[in-house]
Design a protein around this motif. Structure first.
Motif, PDB file in Angstrom:
ATOM      1  N   UNK A 103       4.853 -48.821  -8.731  1.00  0.00           N
ATOM      2  CA  UNK A 103       5.566 -48.363  -7.675  1.00  0.00           C
ATOM      3  C   UNK A 103       5.766 -46.919  -7.995  1.00  0.00           C
ATOM      4  N   UNK A 104       5.191 -45.922  -6.903  1.00  0.00           N
ATOM      5  CA  UNK A 104       5.210 -44.569  -6.856  1.00  0.00           C
ATOM      6  C   UNK A 104       5.561 -43.780  -5.792  1.00  0.00           C
ATOM      7  N   UNK A 105       6.041 -42.344  -5.367  1.00  0.00           N
ATOM      8  CA  UNK A 105       5.831 -41.703  -4.281  1.00  0.00           C
ATOM      9  C   UNK A 105       4.525 -41.670  -3.813  1.00  0.00           C
ATOM     10  N   UNK A 106       4.163 -41.318  -2.495  1.00  0.00           N
ATOM     11  CA  UNK A 106       3.046 -41.541  -1.715  1.00  0.00           C
ATOM     12  C   UNK A 106       1.960 -40.671  -2.528  1.00  0.00           C
ATOM     13  N   UNK A 107       2.294 -39.345  -2.671  1.00  0.00           N
ATOM     14  CA  UNK A 107       1.238 -38.463  -3.341  1.00  0.00           C
ATOM     15  C   UNK A 107       0.490 -39.160  -4.655  1.00  0.00           C
ATOM     16  N   UNK A 108       1.246 -39.467  -5.654  1.00  0.00           N
ATOM     17  CA  UNK A 108       0.874 -40.169  -6.691  1.00  0.00           C
ATOM     18  C   UNK A 108       0.014 -41.272  -6.345  1.00  0.00           C
ATOM     19  N   UNK A 109       0.469 -42.011  -5.626  1.00  0.00           N
ATOM     20  CA  UNK A 109      -0.179 -43.372  -5.014  1.00  0.00           C
ATOM     21  C   UNK A 109      -1.502 -43.071  -4.735  1.00  0.00           C
ATOM     22  N   UNK A 110      -2.009 -42.009  -3.768  1.00  0.00           N
ATOM     23  CA  UNK A 110      -3.054 -41.546  -3.270  1.00  0.00           C
ATOM     24  C   UNK A 110      -4.038 -41.164  -4.113  1.00  0.00           C
ATOM     25  N   UNK A 111      -3.427 -40.568  -5.411  1.00  0.00           N
ATOM     26  CA  UNK A 111      -4.492 -40.195  -6.393  1.00  0.00           C
ATOM     27  C   UNK A 111      -4.874 -41.315  -7.230  1.00  0.00           C
ATOM     28  N   UNK A 112      -3.756 -42.306  -7.698  1.00  0.00           N
ATOM     29  CA  UNK A 112      -3.764 -43.141  -8.686  1.00  0.00           C
ATOM     30  C   UNK A 112      -4.155 -44.675  -8.079  1.00  0.00           C
ATOM     31  N   UNK A 113      -3.940 -44.965  -7.030  1.00  0.00           N
ATOM     32  CA  UNK A 113      -4.329 -46.495  -6.601  1.00  0.00           C
ATOM     33  C   UNK A 113      -6.026 -46.670  -6.639  1.00  0.00           C
ATOM     34  N   UNK A 114      -6.991 -45.701  -6.178  1.00  0.00           N
ATOM     35  CA  UNK A 114      -7.973 -45.612  -6.167  1.00  0.00           C
ATOM     36  C   UNK A 114      -8.677 -46.162  -7.699  1.00  0.00           C
ATOM     37  N   UNK A 115      -7.973 -45.396  -8.691  1.00  0.00           N
ATOM     38  CA  UNK A 115      -8.447 -45.543  -9.909  1.00  0.00           C
ATOM     39  C   UNK A 115      -8.027 -46.811 -10.685  1.00  0.00           C
ATOM     40  N   UNK A 116      -6.606 -47.413 -10.062  1.00  0.00           N
ATOM     41  CA  UNK A 116      -6.247 -48.900 -10.663  1.00  0.00           C
ATOM     42  C   UNK A 116      -7.246 -49.993 -10.161  1.00  0.00           C
ATOM     43  N   UNK A 117      -7.581 -49.570  -8.825  1.00  0.00           N
ATOM     44  CA  UNK A 117      -8.630 -50.652  -8.256  1.00  0.00           C
ATOM     45  C   UNK A 117     -10.030 -50.799  -8.979  1.00  0.00           C
ATOM     46  N   UNK A 118     -10.351 -49.622  -9.337  1.00  0.00           N
ATOM     47  CA  UNK A 118     -11.581 -49.548 -10.359  1.00  0.00           C
ATOM     48  C   UNK A 118     -11.268 -50.117 -11.501  1.00  0.00           C
ATOM     49  N   UNK A 119     -10.324 -50.194 -12.193  1.00  0.00           N
ATOM     50  CA  UNK A 119      -9.862 -50.783 -13.396  1.00  0.00           C
ATOM     51  C   UNK A 119     -10.030 -52.355 -13.226  1.00  0.00           C
ATOM     52  N   UNK A 120      -9.372 -52.794 -12.024  1.00  0.00           N
ATOM     53  CA  UNK A 120      -9.255 -54.117 -11.649  1.00  0.00           C
ATOM     54  C   UNK A 120     -10.818 -54.782 -11.612  1.00  0.00           C
ATOM     55  N   UNK A 121     -11.421 -53.958 -10.793  1.00  0.00           N
ATOM     56  CA  UNK A 121     -12.956 -54.214 -10.683  1.00  0.00           C
ATOM     57  C   UNK A 121     -13.570 -54.491 -12.001  1.00  0.00           C
ATOM     58  N   UNK A 122     -13.362 -53.577 -13.001  1.00  0.00           N
ATOM     59  CA  UNK A 122     -13.944 -53.854 -14.274  1.00  0.00           C
ATOM     60  C   UNK A 122     -13.444 -54.890 -14.928  1.00  0.00           C
ATOM     61  N   UNK A 123     -11.904 -55.167 -14.784  1.00  0.00           N
ATOM     62  CA  UNK A 123     -11.456 -56.394 -15.496  1.00  0.00           C
ATOM     63  C   UNK A 123     -10.849 -57.233 -14.539  1.00  0.00           C
ATOM     64  N   UNK A 124     -11.474 -58.267 -13.862  1.00  0.00           N
ATOM     65  CA  UNK A 124     -10.857 -59.049 -12.983  1.00  0.00           C
ATOM     66  C   UNK A 124      -9.895 -59.960 -13.281  1.00  0.00           C
ATOM     67  N   UNK A 125      -9.243 -60.012 -14.487  1.00  0.00           N
ATOM     68  CA  UNK A 125      -8.294 -60.777 -14.916  1.00  0.00           C
ATOM     69  C   UNK A 125      -7.094 -59.939 -14.623  1.00  0.00           C
ATOM     70  N   UNK A 126      -7.077 -58.668 -14.528  1.00  0.00           N
ATOM     71  CA  UNK A 126      -6.091 -57.855 -14.143  1.00  0.00           C
ATOM     72  C   UNK A 126      -5.876 -57.842 -12.684  1.00  0.00           C
ATOM     73  N   UNK A 127      -4.420 -57.794 -12.205  1.00  0.00           N
ATOM     74  CA  UNK A 127      -3.964 -57.763 -10.954  1.00  0.00           C
ATOM     75  C   UNK A 127      -3.174 -56.737 -10.681  1.00  0.00           C
ATOM     76  N   UNK A 128      -3.432 -55.822  -9.890  1.00  0.00           N
ATOM     77  CA  UNK A 128      -2.837 -54.477  -9.565  1.00  0.00           C
ATOM     78  C   UNK A 128      -1.872 -54.963  -8.161  1.00  0.00           C
ATOM     79  N   UNK A 129      -0.607 -54.697  -8.311  1.00  0.00           N
ATOM     80  CA  UNK A 129       0.371 -54.816  -7.206  1.00  0.00           C
ATOM     81  C   UNK A 129       0.739 -53.565  -7.138  1.00  0.00           C
ATOM     82  N   UNK A 130       0.594 -52.577  -5.809  1.00  0.00           N
ATOM     83  CA  UNK A 130       1.087 -51.132  -5.897  1.00  0.00           C
ATOM     84  C   UNK A 130       2.012 -51.004  -4.659  1.00  0.00           C
TER      85      UNK A 130
END
Length: 296
Positions: free
Chosen positions: A96-123
């Motif tokens: 969980x984060x404020x919006x500006x941080x999330x706009x930057x970080x969420x796409x990076x975490x989705x890419x991490x999940x794409x690389x490691x499908x056993x990881x589930x990101x709840x943002x």
């Protein structure tokens, strides 16, 4: 409750088909195996075996118990491994984060999940106070905040700095005080705080944000710059929110002589060990949020 030890003795007996060899496999005495079966029968109130010398035949109840008990024992056999598992790329991570941080970080975490499908990101996107309460209440694993927490249960570590930017319509080349007064202020939930930090450091005339006519307000981080792009006012926002705006040609972010920024803090529960998967997300967050401007 049925003892899993009794069940294991019973299932092994059925698989082996002989009391003596069952005792040998389980490193028990033959009478011990018989006692476990008898305790099962007494507990369930049914006969499980029809004994025939050293052999036996299963009753209907015995066959039903064997069919179900195998699944139970198989599940129990993996329990210790599952409970002790701390895979850095498996499991859910609640962030969980404020919006500006999330706009930057969420796409990076989705890419991490794409690389490691056993990881589930709840943002989740939320203001600092909500992030703090969520971390303290164990409803998220990792909080990112732009101010340190005072809550006893929350541990904060400074992780990155995010610049604050004065943003005007693209037609404004060098904003002076008079220009800002004429434009008016597009407000948002952190507008007073952000304007105080940046404008207070760069304009001697600045006292408080109410000096400007408020010409708009939005609590949606992705929409705050929409009225600015239409020439309806200026605002002050963190850099990641500015970088994420979909029509950058319609706005202008200004580098003022005296920069101002917010510290981004990683917040975790003080009394709860941090799992490896959360540390994986934390490392990606730190890398993403500390990238140089020309790489972000």
């Amino acid at each position: 409750m049925v003892s899993p030890v009794w069940l294991r003795s019973f299932c092994t007996l059925v698989e082996v088909g002989h009391f003596t060899r069952t005792a040998e496999r389980l490193h028990m005495t033959q009478s011990g195996v018989s006692q476990h079966v008898r305790k099962l029968e007494e507990h369930l109130g049914v006969a499980l075996l029809v004994r025939q010398g050293k052999g036996f035949t299963l009753t209907d109840a015995g066959e039903r118990l064997f069919a179900e008990a195998r699944d139970i024992l198989q599940s129990l056999s993996g329990l210790e491994q599952r409970v002790g598992q701390d895979d850095p790329f498996t499991g859910q991570v609640r962030v969980m984060s404020p919006g500006s941080v999330g706009l930057k970080l969420y796409p990076q975490l989705l890419e991490l999940q794409r690389q490691h499908t056993g990881l589930i990101i709840d943002y989740r996107f939320a203001p600092n106070a909500s992030v703090e309460q969520a971390v303290a209440g164990n409803s998220v694993d990792l909080g990112l905040m732009t101010q340190p927490s005072a809550h006893e249960a929350v541990q904060c570590r400074a992780m990155a700095e995010e610049a604050l930017l004065l943003v005007t319509p693209a037609s404004i080349i060098e904003p002076d005080w008079a220009t800002l007064l004429k434009l008016g202020f597009i407000d948002h939930p952190d507008g007073n705080h952000h304007a105080g930090l940046l404008l207070g450091a760069n304009f001697t005339e600045f006292e408080h944000v109410s000096q400007f006519q408020k010409t708009g307000f939005s609590n949606q981080i992705g929409l705050i710059l929409a009225p600015v792009s239409l020439g309806l006012g200026f605002t002050v926002l963190p850099a990641h929110a500015v970088a994420a705006f979909a029509q950058p040609a319609l706005i202008r972010a200004h580098a003022l002589p005296h920069p101002a920024s917010e510290t981004i803090y990683a917040a975790t529960h003080r009394h709860k060990p941090v799992p490896s998967r959360v540390n994986t997300v934390l490392r990606v967050a730190k890398t993403s949020l500390t990238q140089p401007k020309d790489e972000s």
